[in-house]
Enzyme design. Structure first.
Site, PDB file in Angstrom:
ATOM      1  CG  ASP A 112      -3.445   3.650   4.181  1.00 14.27           C
ATOM      2  OD1 ASP A 112      -4.502   3.449   4.821  1.00 14.27           O
ATOM      3  OD2 ASP A 112      -3.162   3.052   3.123  1.00 14.27           O
TER       4      ASP A 112
ATOM      5  CE  LYS B  14      -8.759  -3.472   3.926  1.00 13.85           C
ATOM      6  NZ  LYS B  14      -7.664  -2.963   3.138  1.00 13.85           N
TER       7      LYS B  14
ATOM      8  CD1 TRP C 265      -2.191  -2.185   1.753  1.00  7.82           C
ATOM      9  CD2 TRP C 265      -3.011  -1.163  -0.056  1.00  7.82           C
ATOM     10  NE1 TRP C 265      -3.224  -2.949   1.260  1.00  7.82           N
ATOM     11  CE2 TRP C 265      -3.739  -2.347   0.151  1.00  7.82           C
ATOM     12  CE3 TRP C 265      -3.329  -0.354  -1.152  1.00  7.82           C
ATOM     13  CZ2 TRP C 265      -4.776  -2.740  -0.692  1.00  7.82           C
ATOM     14  CZ3 TRP C 265      -4.372  -0.747  -1.986  1.00  7.82           C
ATOM     15  CH2 TRP C 265      -5.074  -1.924  -1.751  1.00  7.82           C
TER      16      TRP C 265
HETATM   17  C1  PLP Z   1      -7.313  -2.223   2.113  1.00  5.56           C
HETATM   18  C2  PLP Z   1      -6.309  -1.145   2.177  1.00  5.56           C
HETATM   19  C3  PLP Z   1      -6.311  -0.077   1.262  1.00  5.56           C
HETATM   20  C4  PLP Z   1      -7.282   0.009   0.125  1.00  5.56           C
HETATM   21  O1  PLP Z   1      -8.458   0.568   0.564  1.00  5.56           O
HETATM   22  P1  PLP Z   1      -9.630   0.946  -0.476  1.00  5.56           P
HETATM   23  O2  PLP Z   1     -10.702   1.410   0.426  1.00  5.56           O
HETATM   24  O3  PLP Z   1      -9.957  -0.288  -1.245  1.00  5.56           O
HETATM   25  O4  PLP Z   1      -9.116   2.017  -1.369  1.00  5.56           O
HETATM   26  C5  PLP Z   1      -5.373   0.909   1.422  1.00  5.56           C
HETATM   27  N1  PLP Z   1      -4.473   0.876   2.427  1.00  5.56           N
HETATM   28  C6  PLP Z   1      -4.436  -0.134   3.321  1.00  5.56           C
HETATM   29  C7  PLP Z   1      -3.414  -0.118   4.425  1.00  5.56           C
HETATM   30  C8  PLP Z   1      -5.339  -1.171   3.225  1.00  5.56           C
HETATM   31  O5  PLP Z   1      -5.305  -2.181   4.114  1.00  5.56           O
END
Ligand code: PLP
Length: 361
Positions: A173, A197, A101
């Protein structure tokens, strides 16, 4: 048979939250209709918005100079919004990359500012640690420092806040470890995470921003890509994803009723430890991640004999243990243990793994 869903995302919801959704779906808060069918500007939904904000403030102990934003577009949209709002096109932003990511984030940021990795990163091999580093490249002019505290595919997590010099804002993030433990938000300028998540279902993304950073954005940004639009309207400038917002509200209530983030942190630690302890005690399974960098949220593991992978997945599925396949970039297996996963799920997984090893090891 109990079903345990180890999906990395969209991930499992707490049982109590699903039950509550089912119970109040036909008639939400006395409106006579479902939450999906009411105006986002009506009193009931406004109340939900206020309540959600209050819950987050309480759980995360947010100071007044941090603002809460709810946005569409997922974490990937944040990869563009962060540089658009917080950096000038000629300005340097430093990205720390130790996984999938982080690579995507810096790739997107390069379209909007001078996005540079703290140190060169490899594109072709999954990481198994947070590489050793220093912050010498960061200067007082650096727009911000961005990192991914939990790399979801590789199962690598930071267990401390980075010590970034010159008061350069730290941007994170937190999609896959948001609300999994207490957070000292004052160490951060901006954090974000999509909900599917640890906070609910796909469709909405939480951002928490230190107020002064909102003044950085250039004028003329598309309204829906400008954080100020959300900050100035309580995220109600246009029709927001109301159902995901509602589910996030229920998940936050559930967190609070279950002891808040201290209790979550302890549970998450216990769950991850139980699984890593078993993996480390076996020669049949391995996890290559450096122990002090292992994720509490996403536990990756490999079968020593990879020809058994399909059988492992088939039999685990039949035993009610779902979605254990690792990401294709990394391979192997992955068990995601977000807040909603009970300790019983981890015990069931360990029991299955032990029994599978006894049969095929
Ligand atoms: C799942 C994930 C993403 C992607 O998220 P989206 O909502 O599909 O854009 C980005 N960063 C991390 C750390 C993730 O676990």
């Amino acid at each position: 048979m109990s079903i345990y869903n180890f999906s990395p995302g969209p991930a499992m919801l707490p049982e109590a939250v699903k039950q509550r959704i089912a119970d109040e779906l036909p008639n939400w808060r006395g409106t006579g209709v479902s939450v999906m069918e009411v105006s986002h500007r009506g009193p009931e939904f406004r109340q939900l918005v206020d309540e959600t904000e209050a819950l987050l403030r309480d759980l995360l102990d947010l100071p007044d100079n941090y603002r809460i934003l709810f946005m569409p577009g997922g974490a990937r949209q944040q990869y563009s919004m962060v540089p658009m709002n917080f950096a000038r096109p000629d300005q340097q932003a430093i990205y720390f990359v130790q996984g999938h990511w982080g690579k995507d984030a810096i790739g997107e940021a390069g379209k909007f500012c001078q996005a540079e990795p703290l140190m060169p990163y490899n594109k072709d091999r999954p990481y198994a640690e947070i590489p050793a580093h220093n912050f010498d490249r960061i200067t007082p002019e650096t727009a911000y420092f961005h990192f991914t505290p939990n790399e979801t595919l590789e199962g690598i997590e930071w267990h401390h806040d980075p010590d970034v010099p010159h008061q350069v804002p730290v941007v994170a993030d937190m999609t896959s470890n948001l609300l999994s433990r207490p957070l000292d938000i004052t160490r951060y300028g901006y954090i974000y995470g999509s909900a599917q998540k640890n906070l609910g279902i796909a469709g909405i993304t939480l951002g928490i921003v230190r107020e002064d950073l909102l003044h950085r954005a250039p004028s003329g940004l598309p309204l829906m890509l400008d954080y100020r639009t959300y900050a100035n309207s309580q995220s109600l400038h246009n029709t927001p994803p109301t159902f995901p917002w509602y589910v996030a509200n229920l998940v936050l209530h559930w967190l609070q009723e279950n002891g808040g983030l201290d209790a979550m942190a302890q549970r998450n630690q216990e769950k991850a430890e139980a699984l890593y302890r078993f993996i480390d005690s076996s020669d049949f399974y391995t996890n290559p991640v450096r122990p002090e960098h292992r994720s509490r949220m996403n536990v990756t593991f490999w079968l020593a004999d990879e020809s058994l992978n399909e059988r492992f997945l088939e039999e685990s599925r039949a035993a009610g243990l779902l979605a254990l396949k690792g990401h294709r970039f990394v391979g192997g297996m992955r068990a995601s243990l977000y807040n909603a996963m009970p300790i019983e799920g981890v015990q069931a997984l360990v029991n299955f793994m032990r029994e599978f090893e006894n049969r095929y090891g």
